[in-house]
Design a protein around this motif. Structure first.
Motif, PDB file in Angstrom:
ATOM      1  N   ASP A 111       7.034  30.330  -4.990  1.00 46.38           N
ATOM      2  CA  ASP A 111       6.835  29.221  -4.040  1.00 46.38           C
ATOM      3  C   ASP A 111       8.076  29.024  -3.174  1.00 46.38           C
ATOM      4  OD1 ASP A 111       4.519  28.962  -5.540  1.00 46.38           O
ATOM      5  OD2 ASP A 111       4.545  26.783  -5.426  1.00 46.38           O
ATOM      6  N   GLN A 112       9.252  29.057  -3.804  1.00 49.31           N
ATOM      7  CA  GLN A 112      10.495  28.879  -3.059  1.00 49.31           C
ATOM      8  C   GLN A 112      10.700  30.006  -2.052  1.00 49.31           C
ATOM      9  OE1 GLN A 112      13.989  28.648  -5.561  1.00 49.31           O
ATOM     10  NE2 GLN A 112      15.379  29.031  -3.840  1.00 49.31           N
TER      11      GLN A 112
ATOM     12  N   GLU B  82       8.395  29.557   0.922  1.00 45.69           N
ATOM     13  CA  GLU B  82       8.872  28.484   1.802  1.00 45.69           C
ATOM     14  C   GLU B  82       9.984  28.995   2.706  1.00 45.69           C
ATOM     15  OE1 GLU B  82       7.704  25.675   2.383  1.00 45.69           O
ATOM     16  OE2 GLU B  82       6.461  25.085   0.682  1.00 45.69           O
ATOM     17  N   GLU B  83      10.885  29.796   2.139  1.00 41.53           N
ATOM     18  CA  GLU B  83      11.977  30.350   2.938  1.00 41.53           C
ATOM     19  C   GLU B  83      11.435  31.275   4.028  1.00 41.53           C
ATOM     20  OE1 GLU B  83      14.751  32.280   0.382  1.00 41.53           O
ATOM     21  OE2 GLU B  83      15.236  30.462  -0.742  1.00 41.53           O
TER      22      GLU B  83
ATOM     23  N   LEU C   3       8.486  31.156   5.505  1.00 44.86           N
ATOM     24  CA  LEU C   3       7.852  30.350   6.553  1.00 44.86           C
ATOM     25  C   LEU C   3       8.890  29.644   7.421  1.00 44.86           C
ATOM     26  CD1 LEU C   3       4.840  28.822   4.570  1.00 44.86           C
ATOM     27  CD2 LEU C   3       4.771  30.624   6.308  1.00 44.86           C
ATOM     28  N   ASP C   4      10.046  29.294   6.851  1.00 44.69           N
ATOM     29  CA  ASP C   4      11.112  28.661   7.628  1.00 44.69           C
ATOM     30  C   ASP C   4      11.616  29.565   8.746  1.00 44.69           C
ATOM     31  OD1 ASP C   4      10.994  26.372   6.139  1.00 44.69           O
ATOM     32  OD2 ASP C   4      12.722  26.830   4.874  1.00 44.69           O
TER      33      ASP C   4
ATOM     34  N   LEU D 269      -0.075  27.885  -1.627  1.00 45.29           N
ATOM     35  CA  LEU D 269       0.762  28.671  -0.709  1.00 45.29           C
ATOM     36  C   LEU D 269      -0.075  29.284   0.404  1.00 45.29           C
ATOM     37  CD1 LEU D 269       3.280  30.562  -3.024  1.00 45.29           C
ATOM     38  CD2 LEU D 269       3.826  28.908  -1.249  1.00 45.29           C
TER      39      LEU D 269
ATOM     40  N   ARG E  78      -0.874  26.735   2.992  1.00 40.08           N
ATOM     41  CA  ARG E  78       0.271  26.449   3.862  1.00 40.08           C
ATOM     42  C   ARG E  78       0.470  27.559   4.898  1.00 40.08           C
ATOM     43  NH1 ARG E  78       4.961  24.815  -0.256  1.00 40.08           N
ATOM     44  NH2 ARG E  78       3.444  25.392  -1.848  1.00 40.08           N
ATOM     45  N   CYS E  79       0.264  28.804   4.485  1.00 42.34           N
ATOM     46  CA  CYS E  79       0.384  29.912   5.434  1.00 42.34           C
ATOM     47  C   CYS E  79      -0.691  29.808   6.513  1.00 42.34           C
ATOM     48  CB  CYS E  79       0.269  31.248   4.703  1.00 42.34           C
ATOM     49  SG  CYS E  79       1.684  31.641   3.648  1.00 42.34           S
TER      50      CYS E  79
END
Length: 339
Positions: free
Chosen positions: A108-109, A112-113, A115-116, A133, A136-137
């Motif tokens: 998950d982390q 997130e990175e 996508l940032d 996830l 979110r994508c």
């Protein structure tokens, strides 16, 4: 500090329009060979570098792909990573590589990175993604393609070898070799590749009315595979053949058999792996194995991702690409056998 060179100055030096300079430095854009030569020569003379970030802000695309991968100790993945990077670069994209661990909760982390960084797409190699996830994508407009892994979500694109067919080929081969006590050393049981290879293998045995003689779990890691081999082959009735869920583990199994237990391969035990990494062909192992068609898998993955970047409404694709059983000296080969 010297003033930053602009595309207008390059256009003036090269004797072309500013839009021509833009086309030369935009991946996939059209420009004649003569224009490209003039513009690049002028840019080199002036020390001009295009502003990739500014172009991304205008176009809405960063031309970056996030590639998340685990198991780099397995030779299949560094090789696949290089092929994927080369194929994506040929399409004008840059690759950001992120490491994940399937045995911890850091995926998950990592996602997130990724996508940032505002990537245009994601290739997830050897990792599974949660439904949260994936949502979110999708909400971020970032398409995802799984490489060498599948999930039950029908909206998710995935490219693998045909693991079920590969496992079945191994069963048929070992049975044709007259083996009566056949074992299996599994990979990480959360992986679709492990599940499907074992599913095909067991189906092949069952079709011949043969039950699996022994099973252990190696988790796709060498240390675990060593322990699994010691456990399996120290029993009073050890297998006379074993299918190991990938080559990386198979090498450890062969080392245990030959150097710790004093067994001859294939005289006492036939060993078969899966992947056909370069080391499989070394004389020290000479491993019979199912080849994963990496070039075709990479081509299908990149083609699928490009299609979804170009058209977000394009349907998901599932590809299972068959690979051959490569016969070498680690397993008994029946006379006249053709895989």
């Amino acid at each position: 500090m010297s003033a930053k060179i602009t595309s207008a100055e390059v256009a003036l030096r090269a004797g072309v329009s500013q839009s021509a300079v833009s086309r030369v430095f935009t991946p996939g854009a059209s420009a004649s060979a003569k224009t490209v030569q003039k513009v690049r020569a002028a840019a080199a003379e002036l020390g001009y570098r295009p502003n990739t970030l500014a172009r991304a802000m205008v176009s809405g695309r960063t031309r970056m792909i996030g590639l998340v991968v685990a198991y780099l100790e397995n030779q299949f993945y560094p090789d696949a990573l290089e092929r994927l990077s080369n194929a994506l670069q040929a399409q004008g994209y840059h690759v950001l590589v992120f490491m994940a661990n399937t045995l911890t909760d850091n995926i998950d982390q990592v996602m997130e990175e990724i996508l940032d960084y505002q990537v245009d797409g994601i290739i997830a190699a050897s990792v599974a993604l949660s439904s949260d996830l994936l949502t979110r994508c999708r909400n971020a407009g970032v398409p995802v393609v799984l490489f060498n892994r599948t999930q039950d979500d029908p909206s998710l694109s995935a490219v693998t070898s045909d693991n079920i067919a590969g496992g079945r080929k191994v069963a048929q081969f070992l049975l044709a070799g007259g083996h009566a006590r056949i074992g299996y050393i599994a990979g990480w049981e959360g992986a679709s590749t492990q599940r499907d290879r074992e599913l095909g293998f067991l189906a092949g045995l069952q079709a011949a009315g043969v039950a699996l003689h022994a099973r252990a779990v190696g988790n796709f890691h060498m240390d675990s595979a060593r322990a699994a081999a010691l456990e399996m082959f120290s029993r009073p009735d050890p297998p006379d053949a074993v299918f190991v869920a990938n080559d990386h583990m198979a090498f450890a199994v062969m080392d245990v058999l030959r150097f710790e237990l004093g067994r001859a391969v294939p005289g006492d035990v036939s060993v078969v792996g899966y992947d056909d990494v370069p080391t499989a062909a070394w004389p020290a192992y000479d491993l019979t194995t199912v080849r994963q068609p990496a070039n075709r898998m990479v081509a299908a993955t990149v083609e699928t991702l490009m299609a979804q970047i170009d058209d977000p409404a394009s349907p998901p694709r599932r590809a299972m690409i068959p690979g051959p059983l490569v016969l070498r000296g680690s397993a008994r080969i029946p006379e006249g056998y053709e895989p």
